[in-house]
Design an enzyme around this catalytic site. Structure first.
Site, PDB file in Angstrom:
ATOM      1  N   GLU A 142       0.855  -1.003   0.034  1.00  0.00           N
ATOM      2  CA  GLU A 142       0.076   0.047   0.024  1.00  0.00           C
ATOM      3  C   GLU A 142       1.022   1.253   0.045  1.00  0.00           C
ATOM      4  O   GLU A 142       1.780   1.498   0.892  1.00  0.00           O
ATOM      5  CB  GLU A 142      -0.932   0.019   1.259  1.00  0.00           C
ATOM      6  CG  GLU A 142      -1.868   1.270   1.057  1.00  0.00           C
ATOM      7  CD  GLU A 142      -2.901   1.224   2.288  1.00  0.00           C
ATOM      8  OE1 GLU A 142      -3.776   2.223   2.236  1.00  0.00           O
ATOM      9  OE2 GLU A 142      -2.814   0.223   2.969  1.00  0.00           O
ATOM     10  N   GLU A 154       4.504   4.606   4.172  1.00  0.00           N
ATOM     11  CA  GLU A 154       4.007   6.028   4.777  1.00  0.00           C
ATOM     12  C   GLU A 154       5.014   6.574   5.275  1.00  0.00           C
ATOM     13  O   GLU A 154       6.090   6.281   5.800  1.00  0.00           O
ATOM     14  CB  GLU A 154       2.813   5.709   5.660  1.00  0.00           C
ATOM     15  CG  GLU A 154       2.174   7.085   6.302  1.00  0.00           C
ATOM     16  CD  GLU A 154       1.789   7.687   5.338  1.00  0.00           C
ATOM     17  OE1 GLU A 154       2.210   8.982   5.090  1.00  0.00           O
ATOM     18  OE2 GLU A 154       0.809   7.627   4.524  1.00  0.00           O
ATOM     19  N   ASP A 171      -2.448  12.288  -2.330  1.00  0.00           N
ATOM     20  CA  ASP A 171      -2.318  13.862  -2.378  1.00  0.00           C
ATOM     21  C   ASP A 171      -2.906  14.317  -3.737  1.00  0.00           C
ATOM     22  O   ASP A 171      -2.336  14.097  -4.677  1.00  0.00           O
ATOM     23  CB  ASP A 171      -1.012  14.369  -2.082  1.00  0.00           C
ATOM     24  CG  ASP A 171      -1.112  15.816  -1.737  1.00  0.00           C
ATOM     25  OD1 ASP A 171      -2.139  16.759  -2.392  1.00  0.00           O
ATOM     26  OD2 ASP A 171      -0.176  16.277  -0.864  1.00  0.00           O
ATOM     27  N   LYS A 224      -4.399  22.482  -7.230  1.00  0.00           N
ATOM     28  CA  LYS A 224      -3.996  23.504  -7.972  1.00  0.00           C
ATOM     29  C   LYS A 224      -3.441  23.205  -9.342  1.00  0.00           C
ATOM     30  O   LYS A 224      -2.558  22.371  -9.342  1.00  0.00           O
ATOM     31  CB  LYS A 224      -3.127  24.469  -7.032  1.00  0.00           C
ATOM     32  CG  LYS A 224      -3.663  25.094  -5.925  1.00  0.00           C
ATOM     33  CD  LYS A 224      -2.599  26.199  -5.274  1.00  0.00           C
ATOM     34  CE  LYS A 224      -3.174  26.824  -4.120  1.00  0.00           C
ATOM     35  NZ  LYS A 224      -2.312  27.995  -3.350  1.00  0.00           N
ATOM     36  N   ASP A 270     -11.211  10.933  -4.336  1.00  0.00           N
ATOM     37  CA  ASP A 270     -12.220  11.801  -4.060  1.00  0.00           C
ATOM     38  C   ASP A 270     -12.300  13.003  -4.934  1.00  0.00           C
ATOM     39  O   ASP A 270     -13.097  13.938  -4.651  1.00  0.00           O
ATOM     40  CB  ASP A 270     -12.821  12.045  -2.457  1.00  0.00           C
ATOM     41  CG  ASP A 270     -11.637  12.953  -2.035  1.00  0.00           C
ATOM     42  OD1 ASP A 270     -10.572  12.633  -2.153  1.00  0.00           O
ATOM     43  OD2 ASP A 270     -12.077  13.798  -1.032  1.00  0.00           O
ATOM     44  N   THR A 319     -13.249   5.202   5.768  1.00  0.00           N
ATOM     45  CA  THR A 319     -12.405   5.767   6.651  1.00  0.00           C
ATOM     46  C   THR A 319     -12.971   7.022   7.157  1.00  0.00           C
ATOM     47  O   THR A 319     -13.852   7.638   6.446  1.00  0.00           O
ATOM     48  CB  THR A 319     -11.075   6.186   6.022  1.00  0.00           C
ATOM     49  OG1 THR A 319     -11.096   6.941   4.890  1.00  0.00           O
ATOM     50  CG2 THR A 319     -10.285   4.621   5.849  1.00  0.00           C
ATOM     51  N   LYS A 320     -12.486   7.825   8.063  1.00  0.00           N
ATOM     52  CA  LYS A 320     -13.167   9.096   8.547  1.00  0.00           C
ATOM     53  C   LYS A 320     -12.655  10.027   7.275  1.00  0.00           C
ATOM     54  O   LYS A 320     -13.414  11.119   7.110  1.00  0.00           O
ATOM     55  CB  LYS A 320     -12.321   9.432   9.742  1.00  0.00           C
ATOM     56  CG  LYS A 320     -12.478   8.999  10.942  1.00  0.00           C
ATOM     57  CD  LYS A 320     -12.018   9.208  12.320  1.00  0.00           C
ATOM     58  CE  LYS A 320     -12.358   8.629  13.553  1.00  0.00           C
ATOM     59  NZ  LYS A 320     -11.852   8.819  14.597  1.00  0.00           N
ATOM     60  N   GLU A 351     -12.701   9.348   4.211  1.00  0.00           N
ATOM     61  CA  GLU A 351     -13.810   9.213   2.954  1.00  0.00           C
ATOM     62  C   GLU A 351     -15.173   9.844   3.482  1.00  0.00           C
ATOM     63  O   GLU A 351     -15.840  10.460   2.890  1.00  0.00           O
ATOM     64  CB  GLU A 351     -13.858   7.714   2.694  1.00  0.00           C
ATOM     65  CG  GLU A 351     -14.817   7.507   1.639  1.00  0.00           C
ATOM     66  CD  GLU A 351     -14.554   6.379   1.044  1.00  0.00           C
ATOM     67  OE1 GLU A 351     -15.669   5.631  -0.035  1.00  0.00           O
ATOM     68  OE2 GLU A 351     -13.757   5.296   1.453  1.00  0.00           O
TER      69      GLU A 351
END
Length: 248
Positions: free
Chosen positions: A67, A92, A142, A146, A178, A217-218, A220
């Site tokens: 992941e 991560e 991310d 812009k 999203d 998840t929070k 989403e």
């Protein structure tokens, strides 16, 4: 795979942006207990001071899921728990996210999840063998919203080619975002990679129906509250084999 060197107008693509944040007391305790056992630094793996050796890390040989950007680890831990027959690598850079994931690993008693701190792109380029991954996940990278920053987005043609080369035949690349324009970019980039096949090509727009097994998840939930639709894409390398739904 070779790529052109980065320039001022075309920066080198990495899988993260540096964020600095302090750990909570609970996160620090989990870090002190579990990072020495479950965690490794990508830089150490890339320079060879720590061997890239998942069978040794997990004490077995099993299909491997990577992941890119595990965030706070909500879906990472849940998906690892749901697929104990797979080993999972979470890469991560955000230390509080890694520490929070360590807390989840301890709470769930997971033995099939290892953590790497650093740049997943460098790990893929330097150490992950071709054809060795069962699945790669890129959930909510991310968005660089812009327009002038969009060249910094992770999902670009050279990254799609790199990821595809590391997938085993039949292995999957699962993406979710999203941001509508990033979703469209992801689809165009992956459709353009000859070794990847869109498993939802017959679905409206080519989007993969949101799988029930991918935890909400929070992050989403906030996207939905903000009126942003979430798009999933699921690609398969070639046509050989079939992976478990939970590893997709």
């Amino acid at each position: 795979m070779t790529t052109r060197p980065p320039t001022e107008d075309r920066p080198r693509i990495t899988s993260f942006v540096h964020h600095r944040a302090r750990l909570t007391e609970g996160q620090q305790r989990a870090w002190d207990r579990s990072w020495p056992v479950l965690g490794r630094d990508v830089d150490d793996v890339v320079d060879g001071s720590v061997a890239y050796d998942p069978p040794a890390w997990f004490g077995r040989t099993a299909p491997l899921v990577l992941e890119i950007g595990s965030g706070m680890g909500e879906s990472t831990a849940a998906l690892a728990a749901a697929a104990p027959e797979y080993d999972h690598l979470a890469v991560e850079v955000f230390e509080p996210g890694l520490a929070q994931l360590l807390m989840r690993v301890e709470e769930l008693g997971l033995g099939n999840l290892a953590l790497l701190r650093g740049d997943a792109v460098e790990l893929l380029r330097a150490r992950v063998p071709e054809g060795s991954l069962s699945a790669v996940r890129i959930f909510f990278p991310d968005p660089w919203p812009k327009r002038k920053h969009r060249k910094r987005r992770l999902v670009q043609p050279e990254i799609a080619a790199l990821v595809a080369s590391r997938l085993a035949p039949g292995g999957t690349l699962h993406l979710a975002t999203d941001w509508d324009d990033y979703a469209t970019q992801m689809r165009a980039v992956c459709d353009g990679e000859h070794s990847l096949v869109n498993t939802a090509a017959d679905e409206p727009g080519g989007w993969f129906p949101r799988p029930d097994w991918r935890p909400v998840t929070k992050f989403e939930q906030r996207a939905h509250l903000g009126g942003r639709a979430v798009h999933d894409l699921l690609y398969r390398r070639g046509s050989a084999g079939r992976t478990s739904d939970h590893a997709s």
